[in-house]
Motif scaffolding. Structure first.
Motif, PDB file in Angstrom:
ATOM      1  N   ASP A  49      -8.306  25.097   0.511  1.00  0.00           N
ATOM      2  CA  ASP A  49      -7.641  26.055   0.669  1.00  0.00           C
ATOM      3  C   ASP A  49      -6.742  25.958   1.813  1.00  0.00           C
ATOM      4  O   ASP A  49      -5.382  26.769   1.888  1.00  0.00           O
ATOM      5  N   ASP A  50      -6.822  24.988   2.782  1.00  0.00           N
ATOM      6  CA  ASP A  50      -5.877  25.469   3.809  1.00  0.00           C
ATOM      7  C   ASP A  50      -5.715  23.752   4.355  1.00  0.00           C
ATOM      8  O   ASP A  50      -4.557  23.728   4.699  1.00  0.00           O
ATOM      9  N   ILE A  51      -6.325  22.549   3.845  1.00  0.00           N
ATOM     10  CA  ILE A  51      -6.082  21.461   5.170  1.00  0.00           C
ATOM     11  C   ILE A  51      -6.341  20.232   3.998  1.00  0.00           C
ATOM     12  O   ILE A  51      -7.700  20.330   3.135  1.00  0.00           O
ATOM     13  N   GLU A  87      -2.624  16.887   6.853  1.00  0.00           N
ATOM     14  CA  GLU A  87      -1.575  18.048   6.412  1.00  0.00           C
ATOM     15  C   GLU A  87      -3.043  19.956   5.949  1.00  0.00           C
ATOM     16  O   GLU A  87      -3.574  19.982   6.031  1.00  0.00           O
ATOM     17  N   HIS A  88      -1.632  20.274   6.389  1.00  0.00           N
ATOM     18  CA  HIS A  88      -1.959  22.275   6.210  1.00  0.00           C
ATOM     19  C   HIS A  88      -1.835  22.228   4.926  1.00  0.00           C
ATOM     20  O   HIS A  88      -0.657  23.519   4.803  1.00  0.00           O
ATOM     21  N   MET A  89      -2.471  21.693   4.003  1.00  0.00           N
ATOM     22  CA  MET A  89      -1.914  22.039   2.458  1.00  0.00           C
ATOM     23  C   MET A  89      -3.525  22.186   2.161  1.00  0.00           C
ATOM     24  O   MET A  89      -4.691  21.875   1.964  1.00  0.00           O
ATOM     25  N   LYS A 111     -11.699  23.204  12.273  1.00  0.00           N
ATOM     26  CA  LYS A 111     -10.337  23.761  11.405  1.00  0.00           C
ATOM     27  C   LYS A 111      -9.791  23.263  11.845  1.00  0.00           C
ATOM     28  O   LYS A 111      -8.976  22.203  12.406  1.00  0.00           O
ATOM     29  N   LYS A 112      -8.543  24.242  12.936  1.00  0.00           N
ATOM     30  CA  LYS A 112      -7.151  24.024  13.439  1.00  0.00           C
ATOM     31  C   LYS A 112      -7.007  23.010  14.112  1.00  0.00           C
ATOM     32  O   LYS A 112      -6.911  21.783  13.979  1.00  0.00           O
ATOM     33  N   CYS A 113      -7.482  22.974  15.456  1.00  0.00           N
ATOM     34  CA  CYS A 113      -8.002  22.111  16.299  1.00  0.00           C
ATOM     35  C   CYS A 113      -8.225  20.882  15.809  1.00  0.00           C
ATOM     36  O   CYS A 113      -7.653  19.526  16.504  1.00  0.00           O
TER      37      CYS A 113
HETATM   38 MN    MN Z   1      -3.970  27.874   7.423  1.00  0.00          MN
END
Ligand code: MN
Ligand code: TSX
Length: 614
Positions: free
Chosen positions: A292-294, A245-247, A225-227
């Motif tokens: 919903d996030d990336i 992007e964080h979109m 996910k984030k990493c």
């Molecule tokens: Mn997020």
């Protein structure tokens, strides 16, 4: 070493076999489990965690095939102060990241991981971020000693044998994870093993590897996910000319059946997941969810920007989620879901603040104690992990390897004043400046800084894997890769304006945000007008559909007001913030800031000119 299936049977990829063998030598696990990704595997791992007391199976009548976990109270969120970007040069991490010398950090990590899986199973998870086989997807291998991580990865990614079959000789991102709690002979395991004092979430952007130690939680441990999908992918995207992007990504269809796709970036606590699954209040309009996030976005042969959601599930904040605020999220988590740090009801279902008006009686709180009204039942960062395909409005192109073409990019933040409900950028350069200017007022009660402004450029502050100034530059130059007719329009929104006395919100938000999306939709086709202001283009009052909202003319004006005195201060605030980037700050951003300043001053001088009419 004891394997569940022979390594050679599982993969022929030499790099992968070497990676696994090296990590066995390092971490010294009791045995090795190569993941298949099947439902049987998921059920078996969950069953074992229930037997071990680590998980509770929820009421199968109320919440089929779903499980409850409570974490160690010290391990409840991402740890930004323990997150590192170990680029060779410090300048390549930039002022918004923690940098550490990669060689020193590697030595530290090798020490920590040495024997870290003693007495435990080492799981190997092959996963694809994005639909398997898409030219926009990338593969990772996560090695972990946490079965909780394996089960979450089952939901959040495409994983298992199908990824191995696709991998062949391809490259993969190496993701190392350990909860950091080796077990001695006969030592009893804890329910949520972790090592809060020694947490390290480390990224090596040049060798594209991730090492995470000491935490079992979410963004610290689910490394796809984030990493990977943000920090490592953003560095890959910069190098190869795309965007990570964080979109959120949503599809929007008007009553005539015309469809467009938008992406949107908001800092935390702005309701990104709610926006991604919006239930529109205007008749005939439809929203569908891609993610919903990336968003991973690449320019295709047609010259347009196409986006995929690299994830396969939602890892959403539970508190505040209800059938009223997010019906589609509630439907998504009705079954086959994992809940972490929520409260347990007496009939073995889950509950959190904001789920229902009245609290159920006799709950067990997230700490495992009897719930009392004075405390929170669920941790504020309690999460649900749910399969995306369970979302009632999941888009039909969610799995499309091509992705979806993007028509508009939305930025936003939570501001009780100054920033109007919506405005449109003049062009791509100005739009990039809007992304760089994203800021939000804080809602977290923790540090007594409620209402304080936090700058969060592109909502990427904790997620950009390289120097944010270089990231701005990447965005500023991106329009040159596309023809102007294909460039998405860029907007900025603020759902959180309050009235003079700073009491109530003056925009109803939620379902009614469709009214703002409608204006954007029609702006994309140039079918609706706008009013040019010093900060950008805003809707003419008559162009915003507010039928049935009962908004006074005064409120409507307030929603679209540009207070030039406040914007003069805003320019100074931004100038001050951007100074952290020193001489790395791109000319394009300085230029936009100066132009904004000039437009604000020019408008002000117009206002001050004496009027000779009467
Ligand atoms: Mn997020
Ligand atoms: O998610 C939110 N959105 C986006 C929805 C698609 N939230 C929740 C933010 C925390 C995650 C919002 N809160 C939104 C919003 O548009 N707007 C607000 C502020 C607000 C709160 C409650 C009401 C109205 C506005 N309701 C009443 O006053 C009845």
């Amino acid at each position: 070493m004891d394997f569940n299936i022979p390594l050679d049977e599982w993969t022929a990829n030499k790099n992968l076999k070497k990676f696994i063998k090296d990590k066995i030598d390092l971490c010294k696990p009791k045995n090795v489990y190569l993941c298949s990704g099947t439902k049987e595997e998921y059920d078996e791992l969950m069953n074992q965690m229930v037997i071990d007391g680590k998980a509770i199976k929820l009421n199968d009548q109320k919440r089929p095939n779903s499980y409850f976990f409570k974490s160690d109270p010290e391990d409840v969120a991402r740890v930004e102060e323990r997150t590192f970007i170990c680029s060779e040069k410090e300048i390549d991490a930039g002022p918004t990241n923690n940098w550490h010398n990669p060689n020193e950090m590697k030595i530290k990590l090798l020490n920590l991981f040495d024997g870290s899986m003693q007495g435990r199973t080492m799981y190997v998870i092959p996963f694809s971020m994005g639909p398997i086989g898409s030219d926009k997807s990338h593969i990772g291998i996560e090695i972990t000693d946490s079965a909780y991580v394996v089960c979450n990865m089952h939901i959040m990614t495409r994983m298992g044998k199908k990824v191995i079959d696709h991998l062949k000789d391809e490259d993969f991102i190496e993701c190392m994870h350990s909860v950091g709690k080796p077990l001695q002979e006969n030592e009893k395991d804890t329910l949520w093993p972790c090592d809060p004092e020694n947490r390290y979430i480390v990224h090596f952007p040049e060798e594209k590897s991730i090492w995470s130690y000491g935490s079992g939680y979410g963004g610290n441990a689910l490394l796809g996910k984030k990493c990977f999908a943000l920090r490592i992918a953003s560095t890959m995207a910069k190098k190869d000319g795309w965007l990570a992007e964080h979109m959120l990504i949503l599809g929007i269809t008007n009553p005539e059946g015309e469809k467009k796709y938008f992406v949107a970036a908001f800092p935390s606590a702005c309701g990104k997941t709610n926006m991604a699954m919006l239930n529109p209040s205007l008749p005939g309009w439809k929203i569908e969810c891609i993610g919903d996030d990336i968003a991973w976005m690449k320019i295709s042969e047609d010259g347009r920007l196409w986006a995929i959601n690299p994830e396969a599930g939602f890892f959403g904040v539970a508190p505040g989620t209800s059938y009223d605020t997010n019906y589609n999220a509630m439907k998504s988590l009705e079954k086959n879901s994992i809940f972490t740090n929520v409260a347990l009801t007496q009939d073995n279902d889950v509950w959190w603040e904001g789920m229902t008006k009245n609290e159920p009686e006799n709950m067990i709180n997230w700490l495992g104690k009897k719930h009392s009204k004075e405390e929170k039942a669920a941790h504020p960062n309690a999460r649900f992990t749910s399969p995306a395909h369970q979302c009632p409005i999941i888009d039909k192109d969610f799995e499309n390897p091509k992705g979806v073409p993007i028509s508009a990019i939305i930025f936003g933040g939570r501001r009780d004043d100054v920033v109007p409900l919506v405005y449109e950028a003049f062009d791509w350069q100005h739009g990039t400046f809007l992304g760089a200017s994203v800021s939000s007022q804080m809602t977290a009660a923790a540090k007594g800084n409620i209402g304080k402004l936090r700058h969060d450029p592109f909502a990427m502050l904790p997620f950009c894997g390289y120097n944010m100034a270089d990231y701005f530059d990447h965005w500023l130059g991106f329009d040159k890769k596309m023809t102007s007719k294909n460039l998405p329009k860029i907007f900025y929104v603020n759902w959180f304006l309050k009235d003079e006395n700073q009491k109530g919100f003056i925009w109803p938000g939620f379902s009614d945000n469709i009214r703002v999306l409608k204006w954007m939709f029609e702006r994309v086709d140039n079918k609706v007008g706008f009013k040019k202001t010093a900060i950008g283009n805003i809707p003419n009052i008559e162009d915003l559909n507010v039928d049935g909202l009962n908004l006074s003319k005064n409120t409507l004006e307030k929603l679209l007001e540009i207070d030039l005195d406040k914007w003069e201060k805003e320019v100074l605030e931004l100038k001050n913030y951007f100074s952290i980037f020193k001489d790395k700050l791109p000319e394009g951003i300085i230029d936009q800031l100066n132009k904004l300043n000039e437009r604000v001053l020019k408008e002000k001088s117009k206002r001050c000119e004496p009027s000779y009419k009467e």
